[in-house]
Design an enzyme around this catalytic site. Structure first.
Site, PDB file in Angstrom:
ATOM      1  N   TYR A  83     -60.225 -40.085 -68.053  1.00 14.68           N
ATOM      2  CA  TYR A  83     -59.946 -40.388 -66.643  1.00 14.68           C
ATOM      3  C   TYR A  83     -60.031 -39.091 -65.852  1.00 14.68           C
ATOM      4  CZ  TYR A  83     -57.584 -41.643 -62.330  1.00 14.68           C
ATOM      5  OH  TYR A  83     -57.293 -41.848 -60.996  1.00 14.68           O
ATOM      6  N   GLU A 100     -62.652 -41.095 -57.650  1.00  3.81           N
ATOM      7  CA  GLU A 100     -62.088 -41.490 -58.942  1.00  3.81           C
ATOM      8  C   GLU A 100     -63.205 -41.864 -59.914  1.00  3.81           C
ATOM      9  OE1 GLU A 100     -58.327 -44.155 -60.183  1.00  3.81           O
ATOM     10  OE2 GLU A 100     -60.006 -45.340 -59.415  1.00  3.81           O
TER      11      GLU A 100
END
Length: 386
Positions: free
Chosen positions: A109, A197
């Site tokens: 992530y 993101e």
């Protein structure tokens, strides 16, 4: 402002970030032509909506050939996809992204965003990427690392080392990772983004780093100097009421309650919503008409509130500084008569031209409840809708 995944990837690619090759389609008839641009035998089919959680909702499909691709595309295109971020009504899928499939070795992530509290850029990285990052944040927050970076022309190497440390990359992958972080940093600053993101960021079995998914959110207040970003706006993904509000320069956000609110000033608007909750009801919206609103703008705001079928009553709370109470009153009366107001209306006015505003409301012939202060106004509107 949000954009779609395929748009985010195109933008990141311009800044040198590694992304999988893909094509976007708006109809099934485009598949045969556009699929020729891709070289893999397997594909990933992705619903393009402005919401996370698409994978768990069935909006991301790995397909083994073109026949299966067409079959799944027919199911997805036009489907209402319901995720935790769409609400129960879901969002209709009006475009699909077809991407070359990747052989995944590891998922991570990675995100970067504006940290307004410290006036820095915050990078968030974790070895635990993929669909369950929210669960990792809840159960194992120590696995999520935040690195705050000073705003400058270029990000420092020492900061990049901290950001990528959780990934435990091989030496041969470090340069590629460095370049990725630099590209994200540059994109965020040069395009006035609030958030980028990448989830997941992957390492393929061949050792290549790829942004497998991408989300970018932009600062609405900077769009006037970013026409190339504004062109990417998809009105189909936005609430029609919020689109209408933007036409009149109104700060409007639809909520789930039953009391419509019209206030001048964001702080006063928040206080108004809080006190409505205190007395047992919930606001139907956040609406800030601003400091120097015209009669026409107030009228548009009033109509916007009434367009919400969930609204059972309206509370107007105005403290007149730059905003004149008589102008507000004229706009409210005009809109109330035009829309044939049939729900309770409570008005609290204070400040510039308060007496003139009250006189306009009192002589309008409308059933308007006046309030002495915010506390009194909240009590009256809550009781009025019972």
């Amino acid at each position: 402002m949000n954009i779609h995944e395929h748009q985010a990837k195109e933008l990141l690619k311009e800044f040198g970030a590694p992304v999988s090759k893909g094509v976007v389609i708006f109809s099934l008839s485009e598949i045969d032509k556009k699929i020729k641009e891709l070289k893999s035998k397997k594909f990933v089919l992705k619903a393009q909506i402005h919401a996370g959680g698409r994978g768990k909702a069935g909006g991301v499909k790995l397909v083994k050939d073109i026949d299966e691709l067409k079959k799944e595309a027919k199911i997805l295109l036009g489907k209402k996809l319901v995720t935790p971020q769409t609400g129960p009504n879901g969002k209709e899928v009006k475009r699909l992204y077809i991407e070359e499939a990747s052989e995944i070795s590891n998922e991570y992530y990675l995100s970067c965003l504006i940290d307004r509290q410290t006036s820095k850029i915050a990078f968030i990285s974790s070895k635990e990427g993929g669909m369950d990052i929210e669960e990792v944040a809840s159960k194992n927050p120590e696995k999520i690392i935040t690195t705050k970076v000073e705003l400058s022309k270029e990000i420092k190497s020492i900061d990049i080392e901290k950001i990528i440390e959780p990934f435990e990359l091989k030496k041969s992958q470090i340069t590629e990772a460095f370049n990725l972080i630099k590209s994200l940093y540059k994109t965020l600053i040069e395009k006035d983004a609030n958030l980028i993101e990448i989830n997941p960021l992957i390492v393929t079995k061949s050792g290549k780093i790829i942004c497998l998914d991408a989300k970018i959110n932009f600062d609405d207040n900077a769009l006037f100097r970013r026409p190339e970003i504004l062109k990417l706006r998809d009105l189909n993904e936005e609430d029609p009421k919020e689109i209408e509000a933007s036409k009149h320069d109104l700060a409007y956000i639809k909520l789930d309650g039953s009391i419509g609110c019209m206030v001048n000033g964001a702080g006063l608007a928040m206080a108004t919503m809080d006190i409505i909750k205190l007395y047992g009801e919930a606001p139907a919206n956040f609406l800030d008409v601003g400091g120097g609103a015209s009669k026409e703008k107030v009228s548009a705001a009033f109509k916007l509130i009434l367009s919400d079928k969930n609204v059972k009553g309206i509370l107007i709370n105005i403290f007149g500084g730059i905003m004149r109470c008589d102008v507000l009153a004229e706009g409210v009366v005009e809109a109330a008569k035009e829309t044939k107001l049939n729900v309770p209306l409570v008005v609290r006015l204070a400040g510039t031209n308060y007496e003139k505003g009250k006189k306009i409301l009192d002589s309008s012939g409308l059933k308007i409840l006046s309030a002495l202060d915010l506390n009194d106004a909240a009590k009256k509107i809550v009781n009025a809708i019972k």
